[in-house]
Scaffold this motif. Structure first.
Motif, mmCIF file in Angstrom:
data_model
loop_
_atom_site.group_PDB
_atom_site.id
_atom_site.type_symbol
_atom_site.label_atom_id
_atom_site.label_comp_id
_atom_site.label_asym_id
_atom_site.label_seq_id
_atom_site.Cartn_x
_atom_site.Cartn_y
_atom_site.Cartn_z
ATOM 1 N N LEU A 30 -7.431 5.580 -10.732
ATOM 2 C CA LEU A 30 -8.781 5.195 -10.828
ATOM 3 C C LEU A 30 -9.128 4.700 -12.281
ATOM 4 C CD1 LEU A 30 -10.351 8.499 -9.541
ATOM 5 C CD2 LEU A 30 -10.177 6.132 -8.430
ATOM 6 N N SER A 31 -8.251 4.976 -13.386
ATOM 7 C CA SER A 31 -8.325 4.768 -14.692
ATOM 8 C C SER A 31 -7.930 3.137 -14.752
ATOM 9 C CB SER A 31 -7.284 5.314 -15.655
ATOM 10 O OG SER A 31 -8.142 6.538 -15.795
ATOM 11 N N LEU A 32 -6.768 2.909 -13.968
ATOM 12 C CA LEU A 32 -6.061 1.573 -13.860
ATOM 13 C C LEU A 32 -7.059 0.529 -13.346
ATOM 14 C CD1 LEU A 32 -3.570 -0.391 -14.183
ATOM 15 C CD2 LEU A 32 -2.912 -0.079 -11.922
ATOM 16 N N ILE A 33 -7.744 0.760 -12.233
ATOM 17 C CA ILE A 33 -8.709 -0.157 -11.460
ATOM 18 C C ILE A 33 -9.834 -0.353 -12.647
ATOM 19 C CG2 ILE A 33 -10.785 -0.013 -10.012
ATOM 20 C CD1 ILE A 33 -8.968 1.811 -7.957
ATOM 21 N N SER A 34 -10.253 0.519 -13.216
ATOM 22 C CA SER A 34 -11.252 0.217 -14.300
ATOM 23 C C SER A 34 -10.784 -0.700 -15.604
ATOM 24 C CB SER A 34 -11.988 1.563 -14.969
ATOM 25 O OG SER A 34 -12.535 2.450 -14.205
ATOM 26 N N GLY A 60 -14.147 -8.830 -15.450
ATOM 27 C CA GLY A 60 -13.209 -9.418 -16.464
ATOM 28 C C GLY A 60 -13.293 -11.118 -16.786
ATOM 29 N N SER A 61 -12.545 -11.475 -17.458
ATOM 30 C CA SER A 61 -12.468 -12.985 -17.731
ATOM 31 C C SER A 61 -11.239 -13.757 -17.001
ATOM 32 C CB SER A 61 -12.926 -13.360 -19.457
ATOM 33 O OG SER A 61 -11.656 -12.696 -19.947
ATOM 34 N N ASP A 62 -10.103 -12.808 -16.548
ATOM 35 C CA ASP A 62 -8.744 -13.406 -16.470
ATOM 36 C C ASP A 62 -8.277 -12.574 -15.057
ATOM 37 O OD1 ASP A 62 -6.312 -14.547 -16.088
ATOM 38 O OD2 ASP A 62 -5.890 -14.486 -18.287
ATOM 39 N N PHE A 63 -8.893 -12.860 -14.213
ATOM 40 C CA PHE A 63 -8.742 -12.266 -12.709
ATOM 41 C C PHE A 63 -7.155 -12.062 -12.524
ATOM 42 C CE2 PHE A 63 -7.895 -12.014 -8.090
ATOM 43 C CZ PHE A 63 -8.700 -10.605 -7.932
ATOM 44 N N GLU A 64 -6.338 -13.355 -12.725
ATOM 45 C CA GLU A 64 -5.039 -13.371 -12.329
ATOM 46 C C GLU A 64 -4.004 -12.273 -13.396
ATOM 47 O OE1 GLU A 64 -3.759 -14.891 -9.468
ATOM 48 O OE2 GLU A 64 -5.841 -15.342 -9.258
ATOM 49 N N ALA A 65 -4.504 -12.341 -14.499
ATOM 50 C CA ALA A 65 -4.059 -11.439 -15.376
ATOM 51 C C ALA A 65 -4.117 -9.871 -15.203
ATOM 52 C CB ALA A 65 -4.222 -11.726 -16.737
ATOM 53 N N ASP A 66 -5.517 -9.619 -14.711
ATOM 54 C CA ASP A 66 -5.738 -8.270 -14.365
ATOM 55 C C ASP A 66 -5.022 -7.724 -13.231
ATOM 56 O OD1 ASP A 66 -7.297 -7.574 -16.763
ATOM 57 O OD2 ASP A 66 -9.199 -8.502 -15.867
ATOM 58 N N MET A 70 -2.294 -4.899 -12.881
ATOM 59 C CA MET A 70 -2.237 -3.841 -11.786
ATOM 60 C C MET A 70 -0.972 -3.713 -10.802
ATOM 61 S SD MET A 70 -5.381 -3.146 -8.908
ATOM 62 C CE MET A 70 -6.763 -2.750 -10.290
ATOM 63 N N ALA A 71 -0.600 -4.882 -10.613
ATOM 64 C CA ALA A 71 0.576 -4.786 -9.700
ATOM 65 C C ALA A 71 1.894 -4.342 -10.472
ATOM 66 C CB ALA A 71 1.031 -6.468 -9.125
ATOM 67 N N ALA A 72 1.847 -4.654 -11.726
ATOM 68 C CA ALA A 72 2.948 -4.265 -12.717
ATOM 69 C C ALA A 72 3.198 -2.814 -13.002
ATOM 70 C CB ALA A 72 3.252 -4.951 -14.101
ATOM 71 N N SER A 73 1.818 -2.051 -12.773
ATOM 72 C CA SER A 73 2.029 -0.527 -12.932
ATOM 73 C C SER A 73 2.790 0.247 -12.067
ATOM 74 C CB SER A 73 0.591 -0.165 -12.798
ATOM 75 O OG SER A 73 0.360 1.272 -12.770
ATOM 76 N N SER A 81 2.851 2.514 -2.268
ATOM 77 C CA SER A 81 4.025 2.931 -1.562
ATOM 78 C C SER A 81 3.582 3.960 -0.436
ATOM 79 C CB SER A 81 5.127 3.325 -2.206
ATOM 80 O OG SER A 81 5.095 4.685 -2.637
ATOM 81 N N VAL A 82 2.528 4.540 -0.613
ATOM 82 C CA VAL A 82 1.872 5.597 0.240
ATOM 83 C C VAL A 82 0.725 4.976 1.028
ATOM 84 C CG1 VAL A 82 2.822 7.574 -0.863
ATOM 85 C CG2 VAL A 82 0.442 6.773 -1.426
ATOM 86 N N CYS A 83 0.146 4.357 0.443
ATOM 87 C CA CYS A 83 -1.154 3.642 1.297
ATOM 88 C C CYS A 83 -0.908 2.160 2.089
ATOM 89 C CB CYS A 83 -2.038 3.053 0.169
ATOM 90 S SG CYS A 83 -2.878 4.270 -0.723
ATOM 91 N N MET A 84 0.264 1.443 1.662
ATOM 92 C CA MET A 84 0.543 0.296 2.335
ATOM 93 C C MET A 84 0.882 0.639 3.792
ATOM 94 S SD MET A 84 1.696 -2.271 -0.464
ATOM 95 C CE MET A 84 1.851 -3.887 0.344
#
Length: 109
Positions: A30-34, A60-66, A70-73, A81-84
């Motif tokens: 939830l924190s990461l999403i925000s 935000g202003s840089d969707f790709e970076a955000d 998120m993906a790198a976390s 790994s549990v949702c997919m």
């Protein structure tokens, strides 16, 4: 602000598990999403077709970076790994998509 909609299938035998996961989303997720500038994030389920519809607003202003952040976390990778395994991507999605992104054709604000 950018509104975004997306759709994916849900494995029929995983509906209860997916609902349980999202009834208690990990606080770090939830924190990461925000932190990645996503607000008003909702996921809806249409049964019996088992389609998930996701909606969020990107502020935000840089969707790709955000999204890269998120993906790198590592915690997000654990969450995925549990949702997919519960999800069933649409065959018609674009190359590189997991959730199929949707075009907004109407908004009344």
């Amino acid at each position: 602000m950018q509104r975004m909609g997306m759709v994916i299938g849900l494995q029929p035998e995983k509906v209860a598990e997916y609902k349980a996961l999202h009834a208690a989303v990990w606080p770090e997720i939830l924190s990461l999403i925000s932190e990645c500038n996503i607000t008003n994030y909702s996921i809806f389920l249409k049964e019996p077709e088992n389609l998930l519809f996701g909606y969020w607003e990107y502020v935000g202003s840089d969707f790709e970076a955000d999204m890269a952040r998120m993906a790198a976390s590592s915690k997000n990778q654990e969450w995925w790994s549990v949702c997919m395994p519960c999800q069933k991507p649409l065959e018609t999605r674009r190359q590189g998509e997991w959730w199929a992104m949707m075009e907004e054709v109407f908004h009344h604000g």
